[in-house]
Write a protein that holds these residues in place. Structure first.
Motif, short mmCIF file in Angstrom:
data_model
loop_
_atom_site.label_atom_id
_atom_site.label_comp_id
_atom_site.label_asym_id
_atom_site.label_seq_id
_atom_site.Cartn_x
_atom_site.Cartn_y
_atom_site.Cartn_z
N GLU A 9 15.15 4.08 4.60
CA GLU A 9 15.42 3.38 3.34
C GLU A 9 15.07 1.90 3.39
O GLU A 9 14.59 1.34 2.39
CB GLU A 9 16.88 3.57 2.94
N VAL A 10 15.31 1.24 4.51
CA VAL A 10 15.04 -0.20 4.58
C VAL A 10 13.55 -0.51 4.50
O VAL A 10 13.16 -1.66 4.29
CB VAL A 10 15.65 -0.82 5.87
N PHE A 11 12.70 0.50 4.65
CA PHE A 11 11.25 0.30 4.58
C PHE A 11 10.68 0.62 3.20
O PHE A 11 9.48 0.42 2.98
CB PHE A 11 10.54 1.15 5.64
N PHE A 12 11.51 1.14 2.29
CA PHE A 12 11.00 1.49 0.97
C PHE A 12 10.52 0.24 0.23
O PHE A 12 11.09 -0.83 0.35
CB PHE A 12 12.09 2.18 0.14
N GLY A 13 9.47 0.42 -0.56
CA GLY A 13 8.95 -0.69 -1.36
C GLY A 13 7.44 -0.75 -1.29
O GLY A 13 6.78 0.14 -0.75
N ASP A 14 6.89 -1.82 -1.83
CA ASP A 14 5.45 -1.95 -1.94
C ASP A 14 4.77 -2.40 -0.65
O ASP A 14 3.53 -2.40 -0.57
CB ASP A 14 5.09 -2.95 -3.05
N GLY A 15 5.53 -2.78 0.36
CA GLY A 15 4.95 -3.35 1.57
C GLY A 15 4.32 -2.35 2.52
O GLY A 15 3.51 -2.74 3.36
N HIS A 16 4.67 -1.07 2.40
CA HIS A 16 4.17 -0.06 3.33
C HIS A 16 3.43 1.03 2.58
O HIS A 16 3.87 1.46 1.51
CB HIS A 16 5.33 0.57 4.12
N ARG A 17 2.34 1.50 3.17
CA ARG A 17 1.60 2.64 2.63
C ARG A 17 1.89 3.87 3.47
O ARG A 17 2.09 3.79 4.69
CB ARG A 17 0.09 2.36 2.64
#
Length: 440
Positions: free
Chosen positions: A388-396
């Motif tokens: 969950e802490v990695f969710f978002g636009d920063g990772h593909r």
């Protein structure tokens, strides 16, 4: 599986075998070099190998010895040293890490306690241990770090330390692309007992028709992009991608160099000519996206990748793997460090999907256009820091696994993610496109 009686004993045996098989790989990766190499940081992007070694033991202690087993800590004093969130990779060489011999003793002590509690655990007590989930999570975690250590080996200088036979030669000719018809399919899983939280829950996704490459993009195709000035033409790059290409001076995949009129590729300390029919590897998301634009195509979405990999047009169900529900073997896919580079296209006909899409599992992680987020109904389990802490636009999102990914950490639903600038990982891609009106 109902983990009672003989089923529980079968599950215990499977867990013990997976723990042993995984630890054998960790041992091989860390005993292939001397102590000085284990302590050295081979790239600021990677930890010293000795950090990964003790970290897998620390995670095993935290989750299995302390949480599942309720036992006293083995080395609570080192928890902070091996907390990946507290200690950035670039800073880890300066930490008072356990030296190699002490790290190995620590891992052995933890494993002895795990075997003791495995003999007693009830697999029905709580969700964390249902169907052996906590043990499966630790197996997958260690295998993920084994792949990270393999990537560190690829970055290290000096004479070769690892060896493996070459992958098989092509057995079939693979088509250029496959048409995937419009319609719904089931994405993700709610039933795979060792699936991680970001793979859950299963949900229906309805996609328009599309075409997808029948195999990953090869070195030969990628060399055409280079020869056509692809790295020098901002038309093919996004603004973010072009800025990164300029800042880093990218001119070819990582580990490539000019060799006369061609190219050579350094693989684990050995130089060899770039082979045109192998999937290209060590490219970042921006490079993959630029190639796709140059080729008049695009990267597939994560859902498009998974439908191509799992959907059976005859039954309408989603399989666990492209070839079915059985675990992968050496006939299906290039996994588990059995070989040290991607296999040429057409080497694994037994692993193709019902639609005829090849090498979706193993060989290279495949970049998708999708940013990393939870599925509808996502619930973090057993801790937010896994996904969950990695969710978002920063990772593909990347899918499918690589030649360095173990079968325990690779399924048709398995999701990997990374920053779009990363290319030290074993990453490649395949392209997709929308259907023309006459193809719908």
């Amino acid at each position: 599986m109902t983990a009672t009686g003989s089923d529980a004993e079968t599950l215990r045996g499977r867990i013990a075998a997976e723990l042993a098989r995984t630890r054998a790989r960790t041992t091989a990766l860390t005993e292939a070099v001397d102590d000085a190499d284990l302590l050295r940081q081979h790239s600021p992007l990677m930890s010293p190998l000795v950090w990964d070694l003790a970290h897998v033991g620390n995670q095993e202690e935290l989750w299995l010895v302390r949480d599942v087993g309720g036992r006293e800590p083995v080395r609570q004093d080192i928890d902070h040293l091996y907390d990946a969130f507290q200690q950035p990779r670039r800073d880890r060489p300066a930490l008072p890490l356990l030296p190699p011999a002490e790290a190995r003793v620590y891992l052995a002590t933890v494993r002895d306690k795990v075997h003791d509690l495995l003999d007693r655990v009830r697999f029905t007590d709580r969700p964390l241990v249902a169907d052996g989930f906590a043990f499966g999570m630790i197996v997958q975690h260690e295998q993920q770090h084994d792949e990270t250590m393999l990537a560190t080996h690829q970055l290290r200088s000096g004479p070769p330390a690892l060896g493996a036979p070459p992958p098989p030669e092509p057995a079939v000719r693979v088509a250029d692309e496959v048409l995937v018809p419009a319609g719904p399919f089931t994405m993700g899983t709610s039933t795979d007992p060792w699936a991680l939280d970001n793979e859950r829950p299963a949900h229906r996704v309805d996609l328009p028709g599309y075409a997808i490459d029948a195999a990953p993009v090869t070195n030969g195709r990628y060399r055409e992009f280079i020869a056509d000035g692809g790295y020098d033409d901002p038309r093919w790059w996004t603004g973010e991608g072009w800025a990164h290409r300029q800042a880093e001076g990218l001119t070819a995949p990582l580990h490539w160099r000019r060799d006369g009129d061609g190219w050579a590729y350094r693989r684990f300390g050995r130089w060899s000519p770039v082979r045109d029919d192998e999937p290209v590897v060590h490219v970042c998301f921006h490079e993959a996206q630029a190639y796709a634009t140059w080729a008049g195509r695009r990267l597939p979405t994560e859902a498009e990748w998974e439908k191509a990999a799992r959907w059976d047009p005859v039954t309408g169900r989603s399989r666990r793997y492209p070839w079915g529900d059985d675990d992968p073997t050496a006939e299906h896919a290039n996994l588990g460090q059995r070989h040290l580079w991607p296999a040429p296209v057409g080497a694994y006909p037994a692993g193709a999907s019902p639609l005829g899409v090849h090498q979706l599992i193993g060989d290279v992680w495949e970049w998708t256009s999708t940013t990393f987020r939870g599925y509808p109904g996502f619930t973090a389990f057993p801790y937010r820091e896994y996904s969950e802490v990695f969710f978002g636009d920063g990772h593909r999102v990347l899918r499918g696994g690589s030649f360095g990914t173990d079968r325990a950490a690779c399924r048709g639903t398995f999701r990997n993610w990374d920053y779009p600038i990363r290319r030290q990982i074993f990453s490649g891609f395949r392209c997709a496109r929308d259907l023309r009106p006459d193809e719908r």
